[in-house]
Design a protein around this motif. Structure first.
Motif, short mmCIF file in Angstrom:
data_model
loop_
_atom_site.label_atom_id
_atom_site.label_comp_id
_atom_site.label_asym_id
_atom_site.label_seq_id
_atom_site.Cartn_x
_atom_site.Cartn_y
_atom_site.Cartn_z
N TRP A 1 0.81 -1.22 0.00
CA TRP A 1 0.00 0.00 0.00
C TRP A 1 0.84 1.27 0.00
N ALA A 2 2.13 1.18 0.29
CA ALA A 2 2.95 2.37 0.46
C ALA A 2 3.75 2.73 -0.78
N PHE A 3 3.47 2.07 -1.90
CA PHE A 3 4.22 2.32 -3.13
C PHE A 3 3.27 2.36 -4.32
N ALA A 4 3.64 3.16 -5.31
CA ALA A 4 2.84 3.28 -6.53
C ALA A 4 3.42 2.31 -7.57
N TRP A 5 2.87 1.12 -7.62
CA TRP A 5 3.39 0.08 -8.50
C TRP A 5 3.10 0.40 -9.97
N ALA A 6 3.94 -0.12 -10.83
CA ALA A 6 3.87 0.24 -12.25
C ALA A 6 2.51 -0.10 -12.86
N GLY A 7 1.97 -1.28 -12.53
CA GLY A 7 0.67 -1.65 -13.10
C GLY A 7 -0.42 -0.67 -12.73
N GLY A 8 -0.43 -0.25 -11.47
CA GLY A 8 -1.42 0.72 -11.02
C GLY A 8 -1.22 2.08 -11.64
N GLN A 9 0.04 2.49 -11.77
CA GLN A 9 0.30 3.79 -12.39
C GLN A 9 -0.17 3.83 -13.84
N ALA A 10 0.12 2.77 -14.59
CA ALA A 10 -0.30 2.74 -15.99
C ALA A 10 -1.82 2.76 -16.11
N LEU A 11 -2.48 1.99 -15.26
CA LEU A 11 -3.94 1.94 -15.31
C LEU A 11 -4.55 3.28 -14.90
N ALA A 12 -4.00 3.90 -13.85
CA ALA A 12 -4.49 5.21 -13.42
C ALA A 12 -4.26 6.26 -14.51
N ARG A 13 -3.10 6.23 -15.13
CA ARG A 13 -2.79 7.17 -16.21
C ARG A 13 -3.79 7.01 -17.36
N HIS A 14 -4.10 5.76 -17.67
CA HIS A 14 -5.02 5.48 -18.77
C HIS A 14 -6.42 6.00 -18.46
N LEU A 15 -6.87 5.84 -17.23
CA LEU A 15 -8.20 6.32 -16.86
C LEU A 15 -8.28 7.84 -16.91
N LEU A 16 -7.23 8.51 -16.44
CA LEU A 16 -7.25 9.98 -16.47
C LEU A 16 -7.15 10.52 -17.88
N ASP A 17 -6.47 9.78 -18.75
CA ASP A 17 -6.37 10.20 -20.15
C ASP A 17 -7.61 9.85 -20.95
N TYR B 1 2.74 2.05 -21.47
CA TYR B 1 3.38 3.19 -20.86
C TYR B 1 4.74 2.78 -20.31
N ASP B 2 5.70 3.68 -20.38
CA ASP B 2 7.00 3.46 -19.75
C ASP B 2 6.95 4.13 -18.38
N ILE B 3 6.90 3.34 -17.32
CA ILE B 3 6.66 3.86 -15.98
C ILE B 3 7.94 3.84 -15.16
N PRO B 4 8.41 5.00 -14.67
CA PRO B 4 9.53 5.00 -13.73
C PRO B 4 9.14 4.25 -12.46
N VAL B 5 10.07 3.43 -11.93
CA VAL B 5 9.75 2.62 -10.77
C VAL B 5 10.85 2.74 -9.72
N THR B 6 10.56 2.20 -8.53
CA THR B 6 11.51 2.21 -7.43
C THR B 6 12.54 1.11 -7.62
N GLN B 7 13.81 1.48 -7.68
CA GLN B 7 14.87 0.52 -7.91
C GLN B 7 14.87 -0.61 -6.87
N ALA B 8 14.62 -0.27 -5.62
CA ALA B 8 14.65 -1.26 -4.56
C ALA B 8 13.55 -2.31 -4.70
N LEU B 9 12.48 -1.96 -5.38
CA LEU B 9 11.36 -2.89 -5.54
C LEU B 9 11.44 -3.69 -6.83
N GLU B 10 11.88 -3.05 -7.90
CA GLU B 10 11.81 -3.67 -9.22
C GLU B 10 13.17 -3.98 -9.84
N SER B 11 14.26 -3.55 -9.19
CA SER B 11 15.61 -3.74 -9.74
C SER B 11 15.71 -3.17 -11.15
N ALA B 12 15.05 -2.05 -11.36
CA ALA B 12 15.05 -1.37 -12.65
C ALA B 12 14.66 0.08 -12.42
N GLU B 13 14.96 0.93 -13.39
CA GLU B 13 14.59 2.33 -13.28
C GLU B 13 13.22 2.61 -13.90
#
Length: 219
Positions: free
Chosen positions: A57-73, A197-209
């Motif tokens: 609950w304390a992080f904005a995961w990539a799947g949620g960000q992409a879906l939220a972005r899509h709804l707002l767009d 969407y290309d979503i920036p993510v937390t390195q500590a969670l996803e081992s990627a930028e």
């Protein structure tokens, strides 16, 4: 999916262990987010008195960000519709649906702390989101017109329970959209890709930028 037991931290725990900020891909939405996952995980377990899964609950995961972005767009997807957000985490997707004009939004979680986070985050954004705590995967989406799920195909057991739930929702006429950053257990052959969407993510969670993340629809 079984709700954790033990003392339930209040919304004060959410506020005191996070900072209010905006996810990188969804700057319109404010969330209480953590800077460091391991430290928060340890603090959450200390507060609850037993071992717990990570504080999703304390992080904005990539799947949620992409879906939220899509709804707002594309607010027409949810405008004036009843929306159901499954495994809502921080509430990002539910909040985006509310901001996009949904008539009613329900966010479902099994973790009481996530429920507190959703409520706190909805208040920070000035929207109404109904929170349901509990395992609903053997049931249905309660007649929702749109069912949303961000990043739920991260394990085989989860997929085996989530997929039938989503298929039942689709069979009753709901539009079903999911956001997924390439998790191994996504049944791609059953979905249709609608946006990427290309979503920036937390390195500590996803081992990627960043993670290339797709919004899929169940046809």
């Amino acid at each position: 999916m079984h709700p954790p037991t033990g003392p339930v931290p209040t919304s004060d725990f959410v506020r005191s262990h996070t900072r209010l900020g905006a996810p990188s891909a969804v700057p319109e939405v404010l969330l209480h987010l953590a800077d460091e996952p391991i430290d928060l995980w340890e603090r959450t377990e200390q507060a609850r008195g037993h071992e717990l899964p990570p504080p999703f609950w304390a992080f904005a995961w990539a799947g949620g960000q992409a879906l939220a972005r899509h709804l707002l767009d594309h607010p027409d997807l949810v405008r004036d519709r009843v929306v159901f957000d499954l495994a809502a985490g921080s509430g990002l997707v539910a909040i985006a649906a509310a901001r996009a004009g949904a008539s009613h939004v329900t966010a479902v979680e099994i973790d009481p702390l996530a429920g507190s986070a959703i409520t706190v985050n909805a208040t920070a954004n000035g929207v109404d989101v109904a929170v349901v705590l509990g395992d609903v995967l053997d049931g249905d989406a309660g007649g929702a017109e749109v069912v949303l799920a961000g990043d739920v195909f991260y394990s085989r057991p989860m997929t085996e329970r989530v997929l039938p739930f989503l298929q039942r929702a689709r069979a009753t006429g709901a539009r079903v959209l999911v956001g997924d950053p390439g998790r191994a257990y996504l049944p791609r052959g059953l979905f249709t890709a609608v946006a990427t969407y290309d979503i920036p993510v937390t390195q500590a969670l996803e081992s990627a930028e960043s993670k290339l993340t797709t919004v899929w629809e169940l046809p």
